[in-house]
Design an enzyme around this catalytic site. Structure first.
Site, mmCIF file in Angstrom:
data_model
loop_
_atom_site.group_PDB
_atom_site.id
_atom_site.type_symbol
_atom_site.label_atom_id
_atom_site.label_comp_id
_atom_site.label_asym_id
_atom_site.label_seq_id
_atom_site.Cartn_x
_atom_site.Cartn_y
_atom_site.Cartn_z
ATOM 1 N N CYS A 1 19.928 55.343 46.638
ATOM 2 C CA CYS A 1 19.978 56.028 48.106
ATOM 3 C C CYS A 1 20.780 57.192 48.162
ATOM 4 O O CYS A 1 20.557 58.228 49.295
ATOM 5 C CB CYS A 1 20.989 54.975 49.143
ATOM 6 S SG CYS A 1 19.853 53.454 49.317
ATOM 7 N N GLU B 1 12.284 54.357 47.162
ATOM 8 C CA GLU B 1 12.226 53.147 48.198
ATOM 9 C C GLU B 1 11.949 53.749 49.593
ATOM 10 O O GLU B 1 12.267 53.121 50.540
ATOM 11 C CB GLU B 1 13.525 52.683 48.348
ATOM 12 C CG GLU B 1 14.150 51.691 47.033
ATOM 13 C CD GLU B 1 15.349 50.871 47.261
ATOM 14 O OE1 GLU B 1 15.870 50.850 48.430
ATOM 15 O OE2 GLU B 1 15.694 50.210 46.384
#
Length: 831
Positions: free
Chosen positions: A253, A386
């Site tokens: 992330c 992602e």
């Protein structure tokens, strides 16, 4: 790494034993007892040594490093001073100030003005004469070891002749003899060596000045770091002991969240930026800090150069990940800025030059100036992480891929398939990757142990001629031995499909026990010690005994039985206020089992979660918009073959509804999650001992203020779901969670057959092994991991550790009993 918010229903630690009772819906049948009275299940393994299975690359297993759980600052990066450059800010974290982790004795203030050290290191401390400032480090404080040397440095500006005094102590007094340095005017770097007179774990570093002085970049680093490259030795050695084939970095992330713009030297804004490699190279005092997506700041003392150096030091392939200008991890925003996209593409090309370019190139010269004239040998590079907007991501990915192919055609460019193992994003992403003939696709998933036992065959049916798989992040939601067992069982399937799965890494890698944003993790630590999880021991066993080629083999399955889905019903919310009404449960024969229109009280409902439930105006209302998993349940856990009807209305908040069925207890149930994942999709999730996995999912959102009719039909193990009278989806939950898994590989270097067997059940596995005519020696070197399913390694207790032994009964056909709850590797020498 996905954020806790996105994966919050999958980040729970799994609970009870991986025994027969755990293996629903196909529990192990009653096993016969052996002579000693213990349960035994009989199996047969047949090996075909003459057949050639897939080759296994040396790089198959690696590690994924992301700065989560204080993995870098306060972790692998050996710096002992927290907030060393006074750059913490309330704009980054509400609890932060420029003096976080510092205390001042006397008079001092932090400044951001033209007197700063440089444009990227803006805030500094102005210390009055006779004052001092003390740093608390991480965890309980600064940990030092008797006799070890520690290098202190500081950038200071003070009048000529001013004296700076450096002291290291704790409540018991001095930890190292104080040192003094004499300032000489404008900004300059000053150093001193401190030698610990005794061991301490809660030390404090104090810098004092006898005259006014400005301080920045206050640092204390152990003299002894891993291979002298600035990384904490015990953590680096644990990673190196795995013998990883690759190191994926820097995220996760961190790669695709926050602003995609670079650091603004004019204004010095400190908002969260996506991790951009150019921010992290060059002299450390000129690297701008960044607000970490996980809630704390990064000093970038551990930057791209150090990542490349570390990969080289542990003998691994570097695998960096760059942003694709589509934010992920719950942010789901495509950045439409052509100039910015072109800049990031150029940055990526420059990254390859930094890694591989000659010293005569611009970025190769920069690498050489940092101390590494020889190229790092970059071969793989991933774009994105992602992204939950597959079409937008892929359009940008293609731009990166084309630019890299034109300049560096030998670089393997890795795409990805979103944040989950299935669902609309996954399906769309894979279709786009296949159609474009992408080289490799990064898959991520965090699921329950049962899911891993059920999906050993996941890659059996993947297209052998399609894109290869990089399993960049996976874990089974816990650090108990049963979690490690389920991962080991799954890894036998990865090896069996080594022609499809080319790279795999457990995630996350590191966790500081006092700063945890994510569980589970491979290696745990604090400021004084580190320890391996049970999952680490499984990874290490596979990574150090991989072999070069799969030897085809087969095994009998575990006898199993199945029954209908059973359980009560439930209602819940997640960060949402909702109202429920007209709940009715009817048996398949028409018998009414439950009816509640909430015209009275809610006495039939048991509150097992959080939130604030009350009956209001004939509805059952959960009114807390911040509470997560507010489950209430009603009915009999023995119910089966029934219809559930609920009317639900979202009142406010981020998501929609959670309607549960098959509820056995707080950790075992199914729920239809309508409007989950920040109200972007709906899915049926199954919870087993607290760990969740997705059974079916679709994109979609829930409107505020609209009443929805929700119907769930349970028949045997088949479930059909209806939304406002229309069938939404259906599934059959009948896949067995096979506890006995195996794979055989051949090690060309040693000439060994390596038989790898996982027995994730409460019964011993008495197994006949037929080596198919292979000529072998009579002995096998055996490594066994065996422990109670709930065993967990801690700083003081290593409950899960490998045990080595010798088995002398090897023959062309022999019998071996694999212990209950075990992973066993037999290395059998071929003649």
């Amino acid at each position: 790494m996905s954020p806790v918010r996105t994966r919050r229903r999958r980040s729970l630690l799994a609970g009870a034993l991986l025994a027969a009772s755990f293996l629903a819906p196909a529990p192990v049948a009653a096993a016969p007892a052996d002579a000693a009275g213990g349960a035994v299940t009989d199996y047969a393994i047949t090996v075909d040594p003459g057949a050639a299975g897939p080759e296994i690359a040396d790089t198959m297993y690696g590690v994924f490093f992301e700065d989560i759980n204080r993995a870098a600052d306060g972790g692998l990066y050996a710096e002992l001073v927290q907030n060393r450059s006074f750059e913490y800010s309330t704009a980054d974290n509400r609890s932060y100030t420029p003096l976080t982790a510092w205390t001042v004795d006397g008079s001092a203030k932090t400044l951001d003005d033209d007197g700063r050290l440089n444009a990227r290191n803006r805030t500094y401390l102005a210390l009055d004469g006779g004052s001092s400032v003390t740093n608390a480090g991480y965890n309980t404080g600064i940990a030092v070891e008797e006799g070890k040397a520690y290098d202190f440095s500081v950038w200071a500006r003070a009048g000529a002749g001013a004296t700076l005094t450096v002291a290291l102590g704790d409540a018991g007094g001095e930890l190292a003899r104080a040192r003094r340095v004499t300032a000489r005017g404008g900004w300059a770097k000053y150093t001193a060596r401190l030698t610990a007179a005794r061991t301490g774990t809660d030390g404090r570093l104090t810098v004092s000045a006898d005259r006014p002085a400005a301080l920045d970049m206050v640092s204390l680093i152990p003299r002894d770091t891993y291979k002298g490259h600035g990384l904490r030795e015990d953590l680096a050695r644990r990673i190196a002991a795995l013998r990883p084939g690759f190191v994926r970095f820097p995220g996760g992330c961190l790669v695709n969240t926050g602003s995609m713009e670079g650091y603004d030297e004019a204004s010095g804004w400190q908002r969260t930026r996506a991790y951009q490699w150019k921010d992290t190279v060059g002299p450390v005092e000129q690297r701008a800090t960044n607000a970490n997506f996980w809630g704390y700041n990064q000093s970038y003392g551990l930057g791209y150069y150090e990542y490349f150096q570390f990969a080289e030091d542990v003998g691994a392939m570097p695998l960096p990940v760059v942003p694709a200008l589509v934010t992920g991890c719950g942010q789901n925003r495509a950045v439409d800025d052509e100039a910015l996209l072109e800049r990031h593409i150029q940055d990526t090309l420059d990254l390859v030059e930094f890694a591989n370019g000659p010293v005569t190139s611009e970025w190769g010269a920069k690498r050489a100036r940092m101390g590494h004239p020889r190229p790092f040998g970059l071969t793989h590079l991933a774009v994105g992480n992602e992204e939950n907007l597959p079409n937008e991501f892929f359009a940008r990915f293609e731009r990166f891929r084309a630019a890299l192919a034109a300049r560096y055609p030998d670089i393997t460019v890795v795409s990805n398939s979103g944040p989950d193992d299935s669902g609309p994003t996954f399906d769309t992403a894979w279709r786009l990757n296949r159609e474009a003939d992408v080289d490799m696709v990064d898959e991520h998933y965090y699921n329950s142990p049962q899911w891993f036992l059920q999906n050993n065959d996941r890659y059996d049916t993947y297209d052998r001629n399609g894109p290869k798989v990089f399993l960049g992040e996976y874990a089974s939601q816990g650090n108990t031995f049963k979690n490690a067992l389920s991962e080991a069982a799954f890894m036998t399937g990865l090896e069996r499909n080594a022609d499809v799965v080319k790279l795999a890494s457990y995630a996350p890698l590191l966790a500081n026990e006092d700063y945890v944003q994510w569980r589970p993790d491979l290696i745990w630590f604090n400021n004084r010690a580190s320890w391996n999880s049970a999952n680490y021991e499984v990874q290490k066993l596979f990574m150090r005994n991989t072999g070069d080629r799969v030897v085809p083999s087969s095994a009998t399955a575990t006898p199993s039985v199945s029954g209908p889905i059973t359980g009560a019903v439930g209602l819940s919310t997640w960060a949402t206020s909702a109202a429920y009404d007209d709940v009715e449960v009817t048996g398949a024969d028409g018998t009414r089992l439950l009816a509640d229109d909430f015209s009275g009280d809610a006495s039939r409902w048991t509150h097992t979660g959080g939130g604030s439930w009350s009956v209001r105006d004939g509805q059952y209302v959960q009114g807390d918009e911040t509470a997560e998993n507010t489950m209430v349940s009603a009915g009999d856990p023995a119910w089966h073959d029934y219809d559930l009807h609920v009317k639900a209305t979202k009142k406010a908040g981020k998501e929609g509804f959670l309607v549960a069925f098959g509820v056995k207890d707080t950790g075992n149930y199914y729920w239809w999650n309508l409007g989950g994942w920040n109200n972007t999709q709906s899915a049926v999730e199954q919870a087993v001992d607290g760990g969740k996995s997705t059974l079916v999912s679709r994109a979609g959102s829930i409107e505020t203020g609209r009443a929805y009719d929700i119907d769930i039909e349970v028949r045997g193990r088949q479930v059909t779901l209806y939304l406002d009278g229309q069938e939404w989806g259906r599934f059959t939950d009948d896949k067995p969670a096979e506890p006995f898994r195996q794979v055989v590989t051949r090690d060309a270097r040693t000439g060994d057959l390596i038989l790898k067997v996982v027995n994730a059940q409460a019964a011993d596995a008495r197994t006949t092994v037929d080596l198919g005519g292979a000529q072998v020696g009579p002995k096998a070197a055996v490594t066994t991991l065996a422990a109670a399913p709930d065993a967990v390694n801690t700083e003081t207790d290593t409950a899960v550790a490998p045990v080595t032994s010798t088995f002398s009964g090897v023959a062309g056909r022999f019998t071996y009993t694999f212990p209950a709850h075990s992973v066993t590797f037999l290395r059998i020498a071929e003649r």
